[in-house]
Design a protein around this motif. Structure first.
Motif, PDB file in Angstrom:
ATOM      1  N   ARG A   1     -14.350   0.238  -6.952  1.00  0.00           N
ATOM      2  CA  ARG A   1     -15.460  -0.700  -7.155  1.00  0.00           C
ATOM      3  C   ARG A   1     -15.433  -1.269  -8.574  1.00  0.00           C
ATOM      4  N   PHE A   2     -15.126  -0.438  -9.551  1.00  0.00           N
ATOM      5  CA  PHE A   2     -15.041  -0.888 -10.938  1.00  0.00           C
ATOM      6  C   PHE A   2     -13.927  -1.928 -11.099  1.00  0.00           C
ATOM      7  N   LEU A   3     -12.783  -1.684 -10.465  1.00  0.00           N
ATOM      8  CA  LEU A   3     -11.666  -2.625 -10.546  1.00  0.00           C
ATOM      9  C   LEU A   3     -12.003  -3.944  -9.860  1.00  0.00           C
ATOM     10  N   LEU A   4     -12.714  -3.862  -8.733  1.00  0.00           N
ATOM     11  CA  LEU A   4     -13.073  -5.078  -8.004  1.00  0.00           C
ATOM     12  C   LEU A   4     -13.998  -5.963  -8.839  1.00  0.00           C
ATOM     13  N   ASN A   5     -14.858  -5.352  -9.639  1.00  0.00           N
ATOM     14  CA  ASN A   5     -15.777  -6.125 -10.467  1.00  0.00           C
ATOM     15  C   ASN A   5     -15.060  -6.950 -11.532  1.00  0.00           C
ATOM     16  N   SER A   6     -13.805  -6.587 -11.826  1.00  0.00           N
ATOM     17  CA  SER A   6     -13.019  -7.345 -12.812  1.00  0.00           C
ATOM     18  C   SER A   6     -11.703  -7.799 -12.185  1.00  0.00           C
ATOM     19  N   ILE A   7     -11.748  -8.110 -10.899  1.00  0.00           N
ATOM     20  CA  ILE A   7     -10.521  -8.358 -10.140  1.00  0.00           C
ATOM     21  C   ILE A   7      -9.750  -9.579 -10.655  1.00  0.00           C
ATOM     22  N   GLY A   8     -10.457 -10.532 -11.268  1.00  0.00           N
ATOM     23  CA  GLY A   8      -9.797 -11.765 -11.698  1.00  0.00           C
ATOM     24  C   GLY A   8      -8.696 -11.554 -12.718  1.00  0.00           C
ATOM     25  N   ILE A   9      -8.818 -10.527 -13.539  1.00  0.00           N
ATOM     26  CA  ILE A   9      -7.827 -10.328 -14.602  1.00  0.00           C
ATOM     27  C   ILE A   9      -6.531  -9.728 -14.054  1.00  0.00           C
ATOM     28  N   PHE A  10      -6.521  -9.368 -12.762  1.00  0.00           N
ATOM     29  CA  PHE A  10      -5.305  -8.811 -12.170  1.00  0.00           C
ATOM     30  C   PHE A  10      -4.522  -9.845 -11.368  1.00  0.00           C
ATOM     31  N   SER A  11      -4.917 -11.097 -11.453  1.00  0.00           N
ATOM     32  CA  SER A  11      -4.241 -12.164 -10.707  1.00  0.00           C
ATOM     33  C   SER A  11      -2.735 -12.163 -11.024  1.00  0.00           C
ATOM     34  N   PRO A  12      -1.902 -12.386  -9.992  1.00  0.00           N
ATOM     35  CA  PRO A  12      -2.176 -12.797  -8.603  1.00  0.00           C
ATOM     36  C   PRO A  12      -2.290 -11.638  -7.610  1.00  0.00           C
ATOM     37  N   LEU A  13      -2.358 -10.418  -8.100  1.00  0.00           N
ATOM     38  CA  LEU A  13      -2.332  -9.233  -7.234  1.00  0.00           C
ATOM     39  C   LEU A  13      -3.374  -9.271  -6.114  1.00  0.00           C
ATOM     40  N   PRO A  14      -4.628  -9.638  -6.379  1.00  0.00           N
ATOM     41  CA  PRO A  14      -5.647  -9.551  -5.330  1.00  0.00           C
ATOM     42  C   PRO A  14      -5.364 -10.417  -4.105  1.00  0.00           C
ATOM     43  N   GLY A  15      -4.655 -11.529  -4.296  1.00  0.00           N
ATOM     44  CA  GLY A  15      -4.406 -12.443  -3.177  1.00  0.00           C
ATOM     45  C   GLY A  15      -3.198 -12.085  -2.339  1.00  0.00           C
ATOM     46  N   LEU A  16      -2.407 -11.111  -2.766  1.00  0.00           N
ATOM     47  CA  LEU A  16      -1.217 -10.718  -2.002  1.00  0.00           C
ATOM     48  C   LEU A  16      -1.616  -9.924  -0.761  1.00  0.00           C
ATOM     49  N   THR A  17      -0.803 -10.004   0.276  1.00  0.00           N
ATOM     50  CA  THR A  17      -1.117  -9.289   1.511  1.00  0.00           C
ATOM     51  C   THR A  17      -0.769  -7.806   1.364  1.00  0.00           C
ATOM     52  N   ILE A  18      -1.467  -6.978   2.125  1.00  0.00           N
ATOM     53  CA  ILE A  18      -1.188  -5.541   2.067  1.00  0.00           C
ATOM     54  C   ILE A  18       0.199  -5.232   2.602  1.00  0.00           C
ATOM     55  N   GLU A  19       0.703  -6.095   3.481  1.00  0.00           N
ATOM     56  CA  GLU A  19       2.060  -5.893   4.000  1.00  0.00           C
ATOM     57  C   GLU A  19       3.088  -6.156   2.910  1.00  0.00           C
ATOM     58  N   SER A  20       2.898  -7.231   2.141  1.00  0.00           N
ATOM     59  CA  SER A  20       3.852  -7.552   1.077  1.00  0.00           C
ATOM     60  C   SER A  20       3.802  -6.528  -0.044  1.00  0.00           C
ATOM     61  N   LEU A  21       2.653  -5.883  -0.207  1.00  0.00           N
ATOM     62  CA  LEU A  21       2.510  -4.857  -1.246  1.00  0.00           C
ATOM     63  C   LEU A  21       3.027  -3.500  -0.793  1.00  0.00           C
ATOM     64  N   ASN A  22       3.382  -3.410   0.486  1.00  0.00           N
ATOM     65  CA  ASN A  22       3.966  -2.180   1.046  1.00  0.00           C
ATOM     66  C   ASN A  22       3.025  -0.979   0.887  1.00  0.00           C
ATOM     67  N   ILE A  23       1.743  -1.183   1.184  1.00  0.00           N
ATOM     68  CA  ILE A  23       0.775  -0.085   1.056  1.00  0.00           C
ATOM     69  C   ILE A  23       0.223   0.353   2.411  1.00  0.00           C
ATOM     70  N   ILE A  24       0.818  -0.101   3.491  1.00  0.00           N
ATOM     71  CA  ILE A  24       0.384   0.321   4.816  1.00  0.00           C
ATOM     72  C   ILE A  24       1.111   1.606   5.182  1.00  0.00           C
ATOM     73  N   ASP A  25       0.370   2.684   5.323  1.00  0.00           N
ATOM     74  CA  ASP A  25       0.955   3.970   5.720  1.00  0.00           C
ATOM     75  C   ASP A  25       1.097   3.977   7.239  1.00  0.00           C
ATOM     76  N   THR A  26       2.321   4.050   7.710  1.00  0.00           N
ATOM     77  CA  THR A  26       2.584   4.030   9.153  1.00  0.00           C
ATOM     78  C   THR A  26       2.923   5.411   9.708  1.00  0.00           C
ATOM     79  N   GLU A  27       2.966   6.420   8.843  1.00  0.00           N
ATOM     80  CA  GLU A  27       3.407   7.747   9.291  1.00  0.00           C
ATOM     81  C   GLU A  27       2.288   8.780   9.303  1.00  0.00           C
ATOM     82  N   ASN A  28       1.509   8.868   8.233  1.00  0.00           N
ATOM     83  CA  ASN A  28       0.475   9.901   8.124  1.00  0.00           C
ATOM     84  C   ASN A  28      -0.842   9.406   8.727  1.00  0.00           C
TER      85      ASN A  28
END
Length: 384
Positions: free
Chosen positions: A169-196
């Motif tokens: 929640r703290f990071l989301l409140n300042s999400i703009g300074i992390f651009s372009p990270l917030p607009g990337l898809t979760i698939e492109s970021l490879n953070i979808i856990d398909t095993e556990n």
């Protein structure tokens, strides 16, 4: 800019947080159950010190939070076959039996520690980080611990804990300074856990999901409920189970996974399912649990009482506590959902995960706060 944000002290995220109610590790399961039902808190912290003891007061100097417990821990413990047949004896078992045998789930940090340290601990597996609460009135004044199981004081200091949700929640409140990270898809970021992915089929016995429920509680996720085509139809959420009382153990022991979803849905269990649970308890000669469902059950142990816990209010053992419950519909997103959209979705529903599905609702995986924090940590390394 992003690096300077992570230089914040953890105390900045703790403003306004309530002090932790606590139980000593020497307490019983009955003590824990009574405390959970009277306090209305979803979780209680477990400490290595015992404030009710009049001897060895020097042990207060070594006070440390060693874990946390919730109603789900109690329910899973009562669901064990030997405990179902003798619930009264099970309730007198040591509280330590409820604590998961996973090291590092709860860690301590000083209030002036950097947020980056907290994130690193979370990426190592910490689910809760215990932070001393800094007094705004007279920081030099030592408070005298109250002789009660639910004391919030440990050697004159109160504590709160920092969660993954707080940090996201703290990071989301300042999400703009992390651009372009917030607009990337979760698939492109490879953070979808398909095993556990803890899961159970709709018509499977709910008891077959017990191990998955315990594991999802540790991992702060949930148990997916699937149809025969592996499509997501709902979930058995530890968060929802934590809003029930201990009699839900009877439902887990006797119902299917699909019926359990309906039983724990907000609004209380349907009467037909209550009758079904009672009938099956009778068939299995589990009279002790049948008694729990038909009358108020006193969980005060010989070594504690409501006054010792210090809880006010009338309490009671209704099917649901005063805590906010939610329905069993799963919170979902798609592989092409953006990171920011998933963060907002999870925070809005007060969950630390979001299920990832395909267009036909087949389950593709899960995204957790831990995976999201890892992405932000990696992003910071590239900016350093």
């Amino acid at each position: 800019m992003a690096v300077s944000l992570l230089g914040h002290e953890v105390s900045d995220l703790c403003l306004g947080k309530p002090a932790l109610r606590s139980l000593p590790v020497s307490a019983t399961v009955a003590d824990a159950l009574a405390a959970l039902k009277r306090s209305g808190d979803a979780y209680l912290s477990v400490w290595s010190c015992d404030h009710t003891s009049k001897i060895n007061k020097s042990h207060l100097e070594d006070c440390r939070c060693i874990g946390k417990i919730c109603m789900v821990d109690v329910v899973c413990f009562l669901c064990r076959e030997d405990n179902l047949s003798c619930s009264s004896a099970a309730l007198q078992s040591p509280l330590s039996l409820l604590l998961p045998k996973v090291p590092g789930l709860v860690r301590h940090l000083k209030p002036n520690s950097r947020l980056l340290e907290a994130i690193d601990l979370m990426l190592e597996g910490a689910q809760n980080i215990v932070i001393p609460i800094q007094s705004r009135t007279n920081p030099r004044k030592k408070l005298v611990p109250k002789p009660s199981f639910n004391s919030t004081l440990h050697n004159g200091v109160e504590f709160c804990w920092l969660t993954q949700e707080d940090v996201v929640r703290f990071l989301l409140n300042s999400i703009g300074i992390f651009s372009p990270l917030p607009g990337l898809t979760i698939e492109s970021l490879n953070i979808i856990d398909t095993e556990n992915i803890p899961s159970v089929y709709y018509h499977d016995p709910a008891s077959s999901a017990l191990t998955a429920i315990s594991q999802s509680l540790i991992n702060q996720t949930s148990v997916a409920v699937l149809d025969p085509q592996n499509k997501l139809v709902g979930e058995i959420s530890p968060f929802t189970l934590a809003c029930c009382d201990e009699t839900v153990a009877a439902a887990i022991a006797t119902l299917s996974a699909g019926d359990l979803m309906a039983y724990i849905d907000c609004g209380g269990p349907p009467e037909d399912l209550v009758r079904l649970v009672k009938a099956r308890l009778e068939e299995r000669k589990l009279g002790a649990f049948l008694d729990l469902m038909e009358e108020d059950f006193s969980y005060s142990s010989s070594s504690s009482s409501d006054e010792e816990f210090g809880f006010g209010g009338s309490g009671g053992s209704g099917k649901y506590s005063a805590r906010m419950a939610r329905r069993s519909e799963a919170i979902v997103c798609y592989p092409w959902s953006s990171l920011m959209a998933v963060m907002i979705q999870a925070l809005a529903h007060r969950v630390s995960y979001v299920w990832v599905i395909e267009e036909d609702w087949s389950l593709a995986g899960i995204v957790t706060f831990a995976a999201i924090l890892k992405v932000f940590r990696q992003h910071l390394r590239t900016q350093a």
